[in-house]
Enzyme design. Structure first.
Site, short mmCIF file in Angstrom:
data_model
loop_
_atom_site.label_atom_id
_atom_site.label_comp_id
_atom_site.label_asym_id
_atom_site.label_seq_id
_atom_site.Cartn_x
_atom_site.Cartn_y
_atom_site.Cartn_z
N GLY A 10 0.81 -1.22 0.00
CA GLY A 10 0.00 0.00 0.00
C GLY A 10 0.85 1.27 0.00
N LEU A 33 -3.59 -7.36 -1.88
CA LEU A 33 -3.68 -6.46 -3.04
C LEU A 33 -5.11 -5.92 -3.23
CD1 LEU A 33 -1.32 -8.32 -5.59
CD2 LEU A 33 -0.73 -6.56 -3.89
N ASN A 35 -6.22 -3.16 -2.17
CA ASN A 35 -6.17 -1.72 -2.45
C ASN A 35 -4.77 -1.33 -2.91
OD1 ASN A 35 -7.51 0.80 -2.56
ND2 ASN A 35 -6.51 1.44 -0.67
N LYS A 84 -9.37 1.95 5.01
CA LYS A 84 -9.14 3.26 5.62
C LYS A 84 -10.09 4.36 5.18
CE LYS A 84 -5.96 4.70 2.02
NZ LYS A 84 -4.77 5.43 1.64
N SER A 124 -4.04 6.16 14.11
CA SER A 124 -4.40 7.38 13.39
C SER A 124 -4.77 8.48 14.37
CB SER A 124 -5.60 7.07 12.50
OG SER A 124 -6.22 8.24 12.06
N TYR A 148 -14.58 3.58 11.16
CA TYR A 148 -13.15 3.42 10.88
C TYR A 148 -12.33 3.79 12.13
CZ TYR A 148 -8.47 4.82 9.37
OH TYR A 148 -7.10 4.97 9.29
N LYS A 152 -9.72 1.59 14.87
CA LYS A 152 -8.36 1.95 15.33
C LYS A 152 -8.31 1.98 16.87
CE LYS A 152 -6.39 2.38 11.35
NZ LYS A 152 -5.43 1.38 10.90
N PRO A 292 -19.54 16.90 6.31
CA PRO A 292 -19.95 16.54 7.68
C PRO A 292 -18.83 15.84 8.44
CG PRO A 292 -21.61 15.85 6.08
CD PRO A 292 -20.43 16.33 5.29
P1 NAD Z 1 -3.45 1.43 1.68
O1 NAD Z 1 -4.85 1.04 1.41
O2 NAD Z 1 -2.65 2.01 0.57
O3 NAD Z 1 -2.65 0.20 2.31
C1 NAD Z 1 -3.28 -0.83 3.04
C2 NAD Z 1 -2.81 -2.14 2.43
O4 NAD Z 1 -3.39 -3.23 3.16
C3 NAD Z 1 -3.22 -2.31 0.97
O5 NAD Z 1 -2.08 -2.69 0.22
C4 NAD Z 1 -4.27 -3.42 0.98
O6 NAD Z 1 -4.25 -4.19 -0.19
C5 NAD Z 1 -3.83 -4.21 2.22
N1 NAD Z 1 -4.90 -4.97 2.87
C6 NAD Z 1 -6.12 -4.53 3.27
N2 NAD Z 1 -6.81 -5.53 3.85
C7 NAD Z 1 -6.01 -6.63 3.82
C8 NAD Z 1 -6.14 -7.96 4.27
N3 NAD Z 1 -7.26 -8.40 4.85
N4 NAD Z 1 -5.11 -8.81 4.09
C9 NAD Z 1 -3.97 -8.40 3.47
N5 NAD Z 1 -3.77 -7.15 3.03
C10 NAD Z 1 -4.79 -6.27 3.21
O7 NAD Z 1 -3.49 2.47 2.92
P2 NAD Z 1 -2.32 3.35 3.56
O8 NAD Z 1 -2.67 4.77 3.35
O9 NAD Z 1 -1.00 2.85 3.15
O10 NAD Z 1 -2.58 3.04 5.09
C11 NAD Z 1 -1.91 2.00 5.78
C12 NAD Z 1 -2.43 1.93 7.20
O11 NAD Z 1 -2.27 3.19 7.82
C13 NAD Z 1 -3.91 1.58 7.30
O12 NAD Z 1 -4.09 0.72 8.40
C14 NAD Z 1 -4.56 2.92 7.56
O13 NAD Z 1 -5.76 2.80 8.28
C15 NAD Z 1 -3.50 3.62 8.39
N6 NAD Z 1 -3.59 5.08 8.32
C16 NAD Z 1 -3.59 5.69 7.08
C17 NAD Z 1 -3.73 7.09 7.02
C18 NAD Z 1 -3.76 7.78 5.68
O14 NAD Z 1 -4.24 8.92 5.61
N7 NAD Z 1 -3.26 7.20 4.59
C19 NAD Z 1 -3.85 7.84 8.20
C20 NAD Z 1 -3.82 7.17 9.42
C21 NAD Z 1 -3.69 5.79 9.47
N1 UFG Z 2 -10.83 18.55 1.72
C1 UFG Z 2 -11.34 19.37 0.73
N2 UFG Z 2 -11.63 18.80 -0.48
C2 UFG Z 2 -11.41 17.47 -0.74
C3 UFG Z 2 -10.89 16.65 0.28
C4 UFG Z 2 -10.62 17.23 1.51
O1 UFG Z 2 -11.54 20.57 0.93
O2 UFG Z 2 -11.70 17.03 -1.87
C5 UFG Z 2 -10.47 19.15 3.03
C6 UFG Z 2 -11.18 18.56 4.23
O3 UFG Z 2 -12.40 19.23 4.46
C7 UFG Z 2 -10.13 18.78 5.33
C8 UFG Z 2 -8.81 18.66 4.60
O4 UFG Z 2 -9.10 18.88 3.22
O5 UFG Z 2 -10.23 20.09 5.83
C9 UFG Z 2 -8.14 17.29 4.73
O6 UFG Z 2 -9.07 16.29 4.36
P1 UFG Z 2 -8.61 14.77 4.08
O7 UFG Z 2 -9.82 14.02 3.65
O8 UFG Z 2 -7.43 14.76 3.18
O9 UFG Z 2 -8.08 14.28 5.49
P2 UFG Z 2 -8.83 14.19 6.90
O10 UFG Z 2 -8.07 15.05 7.85
O11 UFG Z 2 -10.27 14.46 6.77
O12 UFG Z 2 -8.70 12.64 7.23
C10 UFG Z 2 -7.44 12.02 7.47
C11 UFG Z 2 -7.50 10.54 7.05
C12 UFG Z 2 -8.46 9.81 7.96
C13 UFG Z 2 -8.10 10.01 9.39
C14 UFG Z 2 -8.01 11.48 9.72
C15 UFG Z 2 -7.46 11.64 11.11
O13 UFG Z 2 -7.95 10.43 5.71
O14 UFG Z 2 -8.34 8.42 7.68
O15 UFG Z 2 -7.10 12.14 8.81
O16 UFG Z 2 -7.60 12.89 11.59
F1 UFG Z 2 -9.06 9.46 10.18
#
Ligand code: NAD
Ligand code: UFG
Length: 336
Positions: A10, A33, A35, A84, A124, A148, A152, A292
């Site tokens: 990922g 794979l 996502n 996520k 997160s 979600y 966590k 929201p």
């Molecule tokens: P991502 O979706 O790119 O990566 C997650 C990976 O897990 C993917 O490759 C997917 O194929 C794999 N996966 C999902 N379910 C599976 C399963 N049952 N078995 C095996 N593989 C599985 O997401 P990311 O942005 O790289 O996030 C990674 C982690 O970090 C996640 O747990 C997410 O919740 C956490 N996280 C992400 C963010 C963010 O904004 N990207 C913020 C805070 C926390």
């Molecule tokens: N935003 C826009 N337009 C868009 C997308 C987002 O204006 O098309 C704004 C949102 O309103 C926010 C900021 O951009 O003010 C960031 O939004 P994101 O969706 O990029 O990120 P969030 O902070 O809402 O969410 C992220 C992760 C969540 C996690 C959270 C933790 O995506 O998984 O941070 O605080 F839960």
């Protein structure tokens, strides 16, 4: 030393594979794979000049995990696998409980069987719910505002219970703020399926013409320009945080939470303007109503990660925009 990385194909996982390989560890990835793309792992090998071992499997499948633990001498695990998307979790909560919690329970049970007691978990900033003040520190109250976030929070509790039952465990709960950016090679980056939910991939897809304009969700927040403010962190800084957490896990026992952010807020319009400067491409936008559940601003205190892990972010918003642009320009359709 061998590190098992679940969800390693990922966005954050692939960047972490690079840093963990560069730090001299062997890497075993398990990912279904759902996502992500196998290509991300091929590119990790290209960037590092090293090989990793890949198992295409679901982490909920304990037999598949047993095979991985029997064929490799795993010393520690970094656990990314999970879903996520906040909005999807509201519509399909059971899918999130099943996958996110199911993966963790399955993983912990097989780690138990094989006597592996070190784990770094992707938590997160969402676990802080609606924080009362900024910056957010690790001891502030925890709550969930969507399914979600609740997964966590529950997983953090499960891991704390695991530690309380056996103090021989080392558990790092890494609470990420808003990861963006890409590797500076332009070879790996974020490749969301469908229309992006998050701000940065939306902006970069407007830049390459996949989307027509940015929708700014609200301009009446209590911030410098009225648009929402977040603590964006470069994914490579975040990945390096995992190397520090693994080093901590090899030298300590305990169950500790760490915020990983920069400690600075950037508004939607500031990020859009920085991206325009870094790419030289205009990003047209419209102001839409608030989304929201969104908060005015969120930013971390990262003092604990600095003092305990010896980690701090080094890359700024301009680096994040420049590297995202390079990745998106060279891979307009992501890995597809
Ligand atoms: P991502 O979706 O790119 O990566 C997650 C990976 O897990 C993917 O490759 C997917 O194929 C794999 N996966 C999902 N379910 C599976 C399963 N049952 N078995 C095996 N593989 C599985 O997401 P990311 O942005 O790289 O996030 C990674 C982690 O970090 C996640 O747990 C997410 O919740 C956490 N996280 C992400 C963010 C963010 O904004 N990207 C913020 C805070 C926390
Ligand atoms: N935003 C826009 N337009 C868009 C997308 C987002 O204006 O098309 C704004 C949102 O309103 C926010 C900021 O951009 O003010 C960031 O939004 P994101 O969706 O990029 O990120 P969030 O902070 O809402 O969410 C992220 C992760 C969540 C996690 C959270 C933790 O995506 O998984 O941070 O605080 F839960």
């Amino acid at each position: 030393m061998s590190i098992l990385i679940t969800g390693g194909a990922g966005f954050i996982g692939s960047h972490t594979c690079v840093e963990i390989l560069d730090a001299g560890y062997d890497v075993v990835v398990v990912d279904n794979l759902s996502n992500s793309s196998r290509k991300a792992l091929e590119r990790v090998e290209k960037i590092t000049g090293k090989t990793l071992k890949f198992y295409e499997a679901d982490v909920r499948n304990t037999d598949a995990l047993r095979k991985i633990f029997s064929e490799n001498s795993i010393d520690a695990v970094i656990h990314f696998a999970g879903y996520k998307a906040v909005g999807e979790s509201v519509r399909e909560p059971l899918k999130y409980y099943d996958n996110n919690i199911g993966c963790t329970v399955s993983l912990l049970s097989v780690m138990d069987e094989f006597g592996v007691k070190r784990i770094v978990f992707s938590s997160s900033a969402t676990v802080y719910g609606i924080p009362e003040k900024m910056p957010i520190t690790e001891e502030m109250p925890l709550s969930a505002i969507n399914p979600y976030g609740r997964t966590k929070l529950f997983i953090e509790e499960i891991l704390r219970d695991r530690y309380n039952a056996d103090n021989g465990w080392s558990i790092a709960l890494l609470r990420y703020f808003n990861p963006i950016g890409a590797h500076k090679s332009g070879l790996i980056g974020e490749s969301p399926k469908g229309i992006p939910n998050n701000l940065m991939p939306f902006i970069s897809q407007v830049a390459v013409g996949r989307l027509t304009e940015l929708h700014v969700f609200g301009d009446d927040y209590n911030t410098s320009d009225g648009t929402g403010s977040r603590d964006y962190i470069h994914v490579v800084d975040l990945a390096k945080g995992h190397v520090k957490a693994i080093e901590w896990a090899f030298t300590h026992t305990g169950c500790e939470a760490f915020n990983l952010g920069t400690g600075k807020g950037t508004t939607v319009m500031e990020l859009r303007d920085a991206f325009v400067r870094a790419s030289g491409v205009d990003i047209p936008y419209v102001i839409d109503p608030r989304r929201p559940g969104d908060l005015d601003e969120l930013y971390a205190s990262c003092d604990k990660a600095k003092s305990v892990l010896g980690w701090e972010a080094t890359l700024n918003i301009n680096d994040m925009c420049k590297d995202t642009w390079l990745w998106q320009r060279d891979n307009p359709n992501g890995y597809d």
